[in-house]
Design a protein around this motif. Structure first.
Motif, PDB file in Angstrom:
ATOM      1  N   ALA A 170       0.828  -1.212   0.000  1.00 38.60           N
ATOM      2  CA  ALA A 170       0.000   0.000   0.000  1.00 38.60           C
ATOM      3  C   ALA A 170       0.859   1.258   0.000  1.00 38.60           C
ATOM      4  CB  ALA A 170      -0.938  -0.010   1.205  1.00 38.60           C
ATOM      5  N   GLY A 171       1.981   1.213   0.724  1.00 40.62           N
ATOM      6  CA  GLY A 171       2.852   2.387   0.757  1.00 40.62           C
ATOM      7  C   GLY A 171       3.446   2.701  -0.596  1.00 40.62           C
ATOM      8  N   GLY A 172       3.883   1.664  -1.317  1.00 39.31           N
ATOM      9  CA  GLY A 172       4.445   1.877  -2.644  1.00 39.31           C
ATOM     10  C   GLY A 172       3.422   2.413  -3.613  1.00 39.31           C
ATOM     11  N   ALA A 173       2.175   1.906  -3.539  1.00 42.31           N
ATOM     12  CA  ALA A 173       1.118   2.384  -4.433  1.00 42.31           C
ATOM     13  C   ALA A 173       0.779   3.837  -4.144  1.00 42.31           C
ATOM     14  CB  ALA A 173      -0.125   1.505  -4.289  1.00 42.31           C
ATOM     15  N   ALA A 174       0.691   4.192  -2.867  1.00 40.44           N
ATOM     16  CA  ALA A 174       0.358   5.572  -2.503  1.00 40.44           C
ATOM     17  C   ALA A 174       1.456   6.535  -2.940  1.00 40.44           C
ATOM     18  CB  ALA A 174       0.139   5.665  -0.996  1.00 40.44           C
ATOM     19  N   LYS A 175       2.699   6.075  -2.921  1.00 38.58           N
ATOM     20  CA  LYS A 175       3.824   6.940  -3.263  1.00 38.58           C
ATOM     21  C   LYS A 175       4.002   7.094  -4.767  1.00 38.58           C
ATOM     22  CE  LYS A 175       8.819   7.372  -2.480  1.00 38.58           C
ATOM     23  NZ  LYS A 175      10.007   6.757  -1.834  1.00 38.58           N
ATOM     24  N   GLU A 176       3.813   6.003  -5.529  1.00 29.16           N
ATOM     25  CA  GLU A 176       4.166   6.011  -6.949  1.00 29.16           C
ATOM     26  C   GLU A 176       3.000   6.321  -7.885  1.00 29.16           C
ATOM     27  OE1 GLU A 176       6.601   2.684  -8.185  1.00 29.16           O
ATOM     28  OE2 GLU A 176       7.129   2.281  -6.099  1.00 29.16           O
ATOM     29  N   LEU A 177       1.782   6.165  -7.437  1.00 24.93           N
ATOM     30  CA  LEU A 177       0.627   6.408  -8.313  1.00 24.93           C
ATOM     31  C   LEU A 177       0.027   7.779  -8.019  1.00 24.93           C
ATOM     32  CD1 LEU A 177      -1.087   2.897  -8.186  1.00 24.93           C
ATOM     33  CD2 LEU A 177       0.484   3.785  -9.914  1.00 24.93           C
ATOM     34  N   PRO A 178      -0.597   8.411  -9.011  1.00 19.44           N
ATOM     35  CA  PRO A 178      -1.181   9.745  -8.801  1.00 19.44           C
ATOM     36  C   PRO A 178      -2.238   9.737  -7.701  1.00 19.44           C
ATOM     37  CG  PRO A 178      -1.081   9.211 -11.145  1.00 19.44           C
ATOM     38  CD  PRO A 178      -0.746   7.955 -10.413  1.00 19.44           C
ATOM     39  N   LYS A 179      -2.232  10.748  -6.853  1.00 17.76           N
ATOM     40  CA  LYS A 179      -3.231  10.852  -5.793  1.00 17.76           C
ATOM     41  C   LYS A 179      -4.635  10.992  -6.364  1.00 17.76           C
ATOM     42  CE  LYS A 179      -0.176  12.810  -2.256  1.00 17.76           C
ATOM     43  NZ  LYS A 179       0.058  13.946  -1.326  1.00 17.76           N
ATOM     44  N   ALA A 180      -4.731  11.559  -7.572  1.00 20.93           N
ATOM     45  CA  ALA A 180      -6.046  11.765  -8.197  1.00 20.93           C
ATOM     46  C   ALA A 180      -6.735  10.434  -8.502  1.00 20.93           C
ATOM     47  CB  ALA A 180      -5.896  12.579  -9.479  1.00 20.93           C
ATOM     48  N   TRP A 181      -5.986   9.340  -8.543  1.00 20.78           N
ATOM     49  CA  TRP A 181      -6.593   8.032  -8.819  1.00 20.78           C
ATOM     50  C   TRP A 181      -7.461   7.552  -7.658  1.00 20.78           C
ATOM     51  CZ3 TRP A 181      -2.946   4.086 -11.706  1.00 20.78           C
ATOM     52  CH2 TRP A 181      -2.569   4.630 -12.938  1.00 20.78           C
ATOM     53  N   GLN A 182      -7.141   7.990  -6.443  1.00 19.81           N
ATOM     54  CA  GLN A 182      -7.885   7.510  -5.286  1.00 19.81           C
ATOM     55  C   GLN A 182      -9.352   7.922  -5.379  1.00 19.81           C
ATOM     56  OE1 GLN A 182      -6.162   8.017  -1.409  1.00 19.81           O
ATOM     57  NE2 GLN A 182      -4.062   7.936  -2.177  1.00 19.81           N
ATOM     58  N   SER A 183     -10.223   6.922  -5.171  1.00 18.00           N
ATOM     59  CA  SER A 183     -11.689   7.119  -5.209  1.00 18.00           C
ATOM     60  C   SER A 183     -12.185   7.575  -6.575  1.00 18.00           C
ATOM     61  CB  SER A 183     -12.144   8.125  -4.131  1.00 18.00           C
ATOM     62  OG  SER A 183     -11.815   7.645  -2.855  1.00 18.00           O
TER      63      SER A 183
END
Length: 693
Positions: A170-183
């Motif tokens: 989860a930490g790697g995904a939160a760091k490397e993927l755009p925050k705009a993708w969440q929800s």
């Protein structure tokens, strides 16, 4: 001359190859993947095309074997993902991770179908020891993978991000993927997108395309649920090659399935011989001796169920019983068992408010006055009701024999009398019990829940329960109690309950409240000066319950709890015919059109909340069966001004909506939504009005 011949051979070879080359799917510019719409830029499209070609070419024996393994394992994976409410597309991740080899081992030490490392596997509850490695067991490992996806989706609310979190955490995904993708239900794959996600999408596109154009495999699996048995014994009984059987069940490290839990042994067979193999398994099960001291004694009577609605009957402790299947309620089981509802509840010592648990066998005739053995040692969290179902003894008698007034939880290790009344001068005996979190009562019954009618392949019910309404298949009967005693009897030292000061409701408080976005129970309690505890009680909410937007909460009323009445010890009352259970009083709600389903609710309980019938709710929402899901929005009243529910309605697309989740919430299929709204693909936009019939 030699150069000319070589040139002609090259041209001929190239021509033949071009003629024999199979068409390959092209990467689209937009695609729905794991319930998320993915926009693909040109750079990634070219990358996907190259990956797809590498996955599907050359068309050799390695590719054919991989496709065949997909045909074998995908039905199992798909069923588990569906039960866990995880997108079906995630099954292709197992192909990418392990090529569906059960004993696949990576250079980093990851093992099995889903490539779990040991710490993560143990965290997700998988067993790893010399006897069993559940990372190589398709059922447990897939359920663990689904649990891992769901845990990450609670943080990201985006299944594509969960795919990357499966690889990087989860930490790697939160760091490397755009925050705009969440929800968000829309993402873009571009040059910055991690290669792992692009490969995952390539696997989905390539193998979904290829499987639809591949002949069915000539081989298949038959499922043989068992425990305390060696693979060699199973091979001898079923006339299969023991080495081949071992190859498909490498999770059993010592070629032996230990007792304590039922595992599904995958038996390879030719598809044309599946019916014969299945019949042989049934014969072996029917003739298997019952293990001494294990209760309840179960024997399946219904050999084949042609649909989900067909009843499956059992002999439970030599009495008629019926298996609870998904969506079944007490009234349905009573009807299918051809007994009155009141009788069914009486036979099982239940009230009309007790919930039916999938995968449990319930009695269709009166239980006995005495148990088959003299004593039973209670497990942690076990109640006298559990024990009464376990041994087929009437709860009223059990209470009497043990000088207990209510069927409340008893102390772990307490010796329970099953055949006669404990002498008044004999102290309650407590035996030492293993200090484990999971008792035998929390394990699934090793029963076959359903049959796939298309290929007559038997499937095992893996339903588990963490409530006290469980029948224990492996409880050990006791011959003699030991002499460990306690000095006081709990029933003679009952403390008087302390009376709480009753909250006085404000006469100006409305009867109901509609939950708004972002509201919590605490905020609602502050608004109406009602305690959070009381709000939970009158609405039947658990501490873990999550409020849904648009949900209707009662602000006044009696707590939605049930205490089993004290049992009358007189012999005469027990022999009378069961008293008809009165229907719960309807609780109609004025001006309420919709209800959001909460955990534990059924169509029956919802119908009683709103003063309507189950059939009304089914008609208003076009539901064929009784299966509903947490978070589903149901109409619970008639459209004003009409005598019947309107056959069509409109949904306005909101942020985060996809065709998939709109279809789920409205009990329709994505294909229906496309047809009703003349949609060619899965693309929708915010504010779009969709017709729902």
């Amino acid at each position: 001359m030699k150069r000319l011949i070589a040139f002609l051979l090259f041209v001929l070879t190239t021509s033949l190859y071009a003629q024999s080359e199979i068409p390959l799917p092209k990467a689209p510019s937009k695609i729905e993947f794991a319930n998320v719409v993915v926009n693909v830029d040109r750079h990634v499209q070219a990358q996907l095309d190259e990956l797809i070609r590498g996955l599907l070419m050359p068309e050799n024996a390695f590719l054919q074997a991989k496709l065949e393994r997909m045909q074998w394992y995908f039905p199992i994976i798909e069923q588990i993902l569906r039960e866990e409410k995880v997108p079906d597309d995630l099954k292709y991740l197992a192909v990418m991770e392990s090529n569906l080899y059960p004993d696949a081992l990576s250079s980093s030490g990851a093992v099995g179908f889903w490539q779990f490392k040991t710490p993560t596997a143990l965290e997700m509850g998988l067993r790893i020891d010399n006897d069993i490695d559940e990372r190589k067991y398709i059922y447990s490992s897939t359920k663990a993978a689904a649990g891992y996806f769901k845990k990450n989706n609670e943080q990201f609310n985006n299944w594509v991000m969960c795919i990357y979190a499966f690889n990087q955490g989860a930490g790697g995904a939160a760091k490397e993927l755009p925050k705009a993708w969440q929800s968000s239900s829309f993402v873009e794959f571009n040059r910055q997108t991690p290669e792992y996600l692009i490969k995952a999408l390539a696997n989905r596109i390539a193998f979904e395309y290829k499987l639809n154009r591949t002949k069915p495999s000539e081989s298949t699996f038959i499922v043989y649920p068992t425990q305390n048995q060696s693979l060699n014994d199973i091979a001898n009984k079923l006339n299969v090659d023991p080495i081949e059987l071992k190859n498909y069940n490498v999770w059993a490290g010592k070629r032996f399935i230990p007792d304590g839990k039922t595992y599904n042994v995958l038996v390879p067979t030719k598809a044309e011989n599946a019916g014969k193999s299945l019949a042989l398994i049934r014969e072996v099960e029917a003739n298997a001796p019952t293990q001494k001291g294990v209760y309840p004694i179960l024997k399946r009577l219904t050999k084949v169920a042609t649909s989900d609605e067909d009843p499956i009957f059992y002999k439970i402790n030599n009495k008629q019983g019926i298996l609870a299947r998904p969506g079944n309620e007490a009234a349905q089981l009573a009807m299918k068992g051809k007994v009155k509802l009141g009788s069914f509840l009486f036979f099982n010592d239940m009230s009309d408010r007790d919930l039916i648990k999938t995968g449990k066998v319930y009695y269709l005739e009166k239980k006995d006055k005495r148990g088959p053995v003299q004593f039973h040692t209670a497990a942690k969290g076990q109640t006298l009701w559990d024990i009464s179902q376990l041994y087929g003894i009437r709860l009223k008698k059990l209470l009497k024999y043990n000088r207990i007034k209510n069927a409340e939880p008893i102390q772990a290790g307490q010796v329970v009398w099953l055949q006669s009344k404990r002498p008044r001068n004999q102290k309650i005996e407590i035996r030492p019990v293993p200090n484990t979190e999971e008792t035998e009562e929390n394990k699934p019954i090793p029963v076959l829940a359903e049959y796939n009618t298309s290929d007559d392949t038997e499937k095992a019910s893996n339903a588990t329960s963490n409530t006290h309404r469980v029948i224990d298949p492996t409880a050990q009967a006791l011959d003699e109690p030991k002499t460990i005693v306690i000095t006081q009897e709990p029933e003679e030292q009952l403390a008087e309950p302390v009376a709480k000061e009753e909250e006085k409701p404000d006469p100006n408080t409305p009867e109901y409240h509609v939950v708004q976005k972002g509201e919590t129970l605490f905020a609602i309690s502050e608004k109406y000066n009602i305690s959070v505890t009381k709000l939970r009680e009158i609405n039947g909410l658990k501490p873990s319950s999550v409020l849904q937007y648009g949900e209707i909460l009662k602000l006044k009323g009696e707590p939605v709890t049930y205490v089993r009445p004290a049992q009358n010890e007189s012999e005469e009352m027990e022999e009378k015919e069961p008293v008809r259970i009165s229907e719960p009083k309807a609780n109609p709600k004025p001006n309420v059109e919709y209800h959001t389903v909460r955990s534990g609710q059924t169509l029956y309980s919802i119908s009683k909340m709103y003063g309507c019938s189950v059939e009304d709710i089914q008609n208003w929402n076009q539901i064929r069966g009784t299966n509903i899901e947490v978070g589903q929005r149901l109409r619970v009243s008639q459209v004003s001004g009409n005598n019947a529910y309107s056959p069509s309605r409109t949904h306005v697309v909101r942020k985060g909506d996809t065709l998939f989740n709109i279809a789920q919430r409205n009990n329709v299929s994505v294909q229906d939504l496309r047809q009703w709204n003349n949609l060619r693909g899965n693309n929708i936009y915010i504010g779009q009005k969709l017709k729902i019939k």
